[in-house]
Design a protein around this motif. Sequence first.
Motif, PDB file in Angstrom:
ATOM      1  N   VAL A   2     -45.907 -10.250  12.947  1.00 11.47           N
ATOM      2  CA  VAL A   2     -47.153  -9.525  12.750  1.00 11.47           C
ATOM      3  C   VAL A   2     -46.822  -8.339  11.852  1.00 11.47           C
ATOM      4  N   ALA A   3     -47.491  -8.263  10.723  1.00  8.79           N
ATOM      5  CA  ALA A   3     -47.246  -7.192   9.754  1.00  8.79           C
ATOM      6  C   ALA A   3     -48.366  -6.171   9.811  1.00  8.79           C
ATOM      7  N   LEU A   4     -47.984  -4.907   9.718  1.00  7.68           N
ATOM      8  CA  LEU A   4     -48.937  -3.799   9.647  1.00  7.68           C
ATOM      9  C   LEU A   4     -48.704  -3.100   8.323  1.00  7.68           C
ATOM     10  N   GLU A   5     -49.755  -3.023   7.512  1.00  9.01           N
ATOM     11  CA  GLU A   5     -49.676  -2.396   6.201  1.00  9.01           C
ATOM     12  C   GLU A   5     -50.504  -1.120   6.209  1.00  9.01           C
ATOM     13  N   LEU A   6     -49.866  -0.020   5.890  1.00  2.00           N
ATOM     14  CA  LEU A   6     -50.554   1.265   5.770  1.00  2.00           C
ATOM     15  C   LEU A   6     -50.680   1.589   4.291  1.00  2.00           C
ATOM     16  N   GLY A   7     -51.907   1.678   3.807  1.00  2.00           N
ATOM     17  CA  GLY A   7     -52.152   1.900   2.382  1.00  2.00           C
ATOM     18  C   GLY A   7     -52.225   0.572   1.657  1.00  2.00           C
ATOM     19  N   ALA A   8     -53.287  -0.187   1.893  1.00  5.83           N
ATOM     20  CA  ALA A   8     -53.400  -1.544   1.350  1.00  5.83           C
ATOM     21  C   ALA A   8     -53.664  -1.577  -0.148  1.00  5.83           C
ATOM     22  N   ASP A 110     -44.213  -6.284  14.151  1.00  6.64           N
ATOM     23  CA  ASP A 110     -42.757  -6.240  14.089  1.00  6.64           C
ATOM     24  C   ASP A 110     -42.282  -5.917  12.675  1.00  6.64           C
ATOM     25  N   VAL A 111     -43.223  -5.854  11.731  1.00  3.42           N
ATOM     26  CA  VAL A 111     -42.911  -5.446  10.359  1.00  3.42           C
ATOM     27  C   VAL A 111     -43.940  -4.394   9.927  1.00  3.42           C
ATOM     28  N   LEU A 112     -43.452  -3.330   9.319  1.00  2.00           N
ATOM     29  CA  LEU A 112     -44.308  -2.265   8.804  1.00  2.00           C
ATOM     30  C   LEU A 112     -44.106  -2.154   7.301  1.00  2.00           C
ATOM     31  N   VAL A 113     -45.212  -2.076   6.571  1.00  3.30           N
ATOM     32  CA  VAL A 113     -45.199  -1.799   5.134  1.00  3.30           C
ATOM     33  C   VAL A 113     -46.040  -0.549   4.952  1.00  3.30           C
ATOM     34  N   CYS A 114     -45.491   0.459   4.274  1.00  2.00           N
ATOM     35  CA  CYS A 114     -46.172   1.751   4.211  1.00  2.00           C
ATOM     36  C   CYS A 114     -46.099   2.347   2.804  1.00  2.00           C
ATOM     37  N   ASP A 115     -47.265   2.579   2.215  1.00  2.09           N
ATOM     38  CA  ASP A 115     -47.378   3.283   0.939  1.00  2.09           C
ATOM     39  C   ASP A 115     -48.634   4.143   1.024  1.00  2.09           C
ATOM     40  N   ARG A 133     -38.873  -4.760  13.704  1.00  4.00           N
ATOM     41  CA  ARG A 133     -37.580  -5.296  13.275  1.00  4.00           C
ATOM     42  C   ARG A 133     -37.291  -4.930  11.822  1.00  4.00           C
ATOM     43  N   ALA A 134     -38.348  -4.506  11.101  1.00  2.00           N
ATOM     44  CA  ALA A 134     -38.153  -4.110   9.705  1.00  2.00           C
ATOM     45  C   ALA A 134     -39.300  -3.211   9.259  1.00  2.00           C
ATOM     46  N   ALA A 135     -38.994  -2.347   8.281  1.00  3.24           N
ATOM     47  CA  ALA A 135     -40.012  -1.486   7.672  1.00  3.24           C
ATOM     48  C   ALA A 135     -39.684  -1.318   6.195  1.00  3.24           C
ATOM     49  N   VAL A 136     -40.710  -1.377   5.376  1.00  2.94           N
ATOM     50  CA  VAL A 136     -40.591  -1.124   3.943  1.00  2.94           C
ATOM     51  C   VAL A 136     -41.503   0.060   3.661  1.00  2.94           C
ATOM     52  N   ILE A 137     -40.907   1.162   3.186  1.00  5.16           N
ATOM     53  CA  ILE A 137     -41.664   2.399   3.016  1.00  5.16           C
ATOM     54  C   ILE A 137     -41.460   2.938   1.614  1.00  5.16           C
ATOM     55  N   GLU A 138     -42.569   3.190   0.928  1.00  3.31           N
ATOM     56  CA  GLU A 138     -42.458   3.895  -0.345  1.00  3.31           C
ATOM     57  C   GLU A 138     -42.527   5.385  -0.048  1.00  3.31           C
ATOM     58  N   LEU A 139     -41.424   6.068  -0.364  1.00  2.56           N
ATOM     59  CA  LEU A 139     -41.364   7.512  -0.183  1.00  2.56           C
ATOM     60  C   LEU A 139     -42.024   8.213  -1.359  1.00  2.56           C
ATOM     61  N   HIS A 140     -42.528   9.404  -1.119  1.00  2.00           N
ATOM     62  CA  HIS A 140     -43.139  10.223  -2.167  1.00  2.00           C
ATOM     63  C   HIS A 140     -42.497  11.609  -2.123  1.00  2.00           C
ATOM     64  N   LYS A 171     -37.465   4.772  -4.784  1.00  2.00           N
ATOM     65  CA  LYS A 171     -38.296   5.403  -3.756  1.00  2.00           C
ATOM     66  C   LYS A 171     -38.730   4.431  -2.662  1.00  2.00           C
ATOM     67  N   VAL A 172     -38.491   3.159  -2.848  1.00  2.00           N
ATOM     68  CA  VAL A 172     -38.846   2.172  -1.833  1.00  2.00           C
ATOM     69  C   VAL A 172     -37.619   1.926  -0.957  1.00  2.00           C
ATOM     70  N   VAL A 173     -37.744   2.318   0.308  1.00  2.00           N
ATOM     71  CA  VAL A 173     -36.619   2.189   1.228  1.00  2.00           C
ATOM     72  C   VAL A 173     -36.950   1.167   2.307  1.00  2.00           C
ATOM     73  N   VAL A 174     -35.942   0.392   2.639  1.00  2.00           N
ATOM     74  CA  VAL A 174     -36.092  -0.654   3.643  1.00  2.00           C
ATOM     75  C   VAL A 174     -35.216  -0.298   4.839  1.00  2.00           C
ATOM     76  N   PHE A 175     -35.779  -0.521   6.015  1.00  2.00           N
ATOM     77  CA  PHE A 175     -35.063  -0.292   7.266  1.00  2.00           C
ATOM     78  C   PHE A 175     -35.109  -1.599   8.058  1.00  2.00           C
ATOM     79  N   ARG A 176     -33.988  -1.920   8.700  1.00  2.00           N
ATOM     80  CA  ARG A 176     -33.936  -3.145   9.502  1.00  2.00           C
ATOM     81  C   ARG A 176     -33.257  -2.865  10.834  1.00  2.00           C
ATOM     82  N   ARG A 177     -33.635  -3.652  11.817  1.00  2.00           N
ATOM     83  CA  ARG A 177     -32.996  -3.540  13.125  1.00  2.00           C
ATOM     84  C   ARG A 177     -31.607  -4.172  13.084  1.00  2.00           C
ATOM     85  N   GLU A 178     -31.520  -5.343  12.542  1.00  2.00           N
ATOM     86  CA  GLU A 178     -30.243  -6.061  12.467  1.00  2.00           C
ATOM     87  C   GLU A 178     -29.932  -6.398  11.006  1.00  2.00           C
TER      88      GLU A 178
END
Length: 179
Positions: A2-8, A110-115, A133-140, A171-178
Amino acid sequence: TVALELGAGIGYISTLIGAKRPVAAIHSFEANPYLIDYIRQTHELNGVTNATVHNALLAPRKGKPRDFYCRRNFLASSLSPETGPEDGILSVEQIEVRGINTVFREIKPDVLVCDIEGGEAEILPALRYDGLRAAVIELHPQWIGAPGVRAVFEAMHHAGLTYYPRWSHRKVVVFRREW
């Protein structure tokens, strides 16, 4: 998944996820009300049937609706009334504000995408959820500075995720559990 996107935005990333990955559901949050129908149309034209689009802001806590400044250049639309001469305000819309932790408990991503154009430093540190389990975040960093970048990294660490350099780029950083 299940993916959650912040800033579509225009729905590009959620369409890519829905078309290329086996996901059960995608929940896309976008504050700009002028983009909601466009995002839905992008999903439909690309055969993405498992996406839900929410016209709302996430915040540390649920709150009163906030002013959102819609501009001719939709990329410049924001919570800020300040604008450059080329980015005139078309309208000011009242946008629902939902609490991030309530949304996470309801959706169980279980997955977050954030911009979210700098909002990541305010919202993500309030997150109290360990189901990612994972997140992809564009930092500003131009808006949040070093303290904001640190706050995002600490929030991801608190969520049980570790910076994953192999998939991160600038600026795009990825975080993972494993990994």
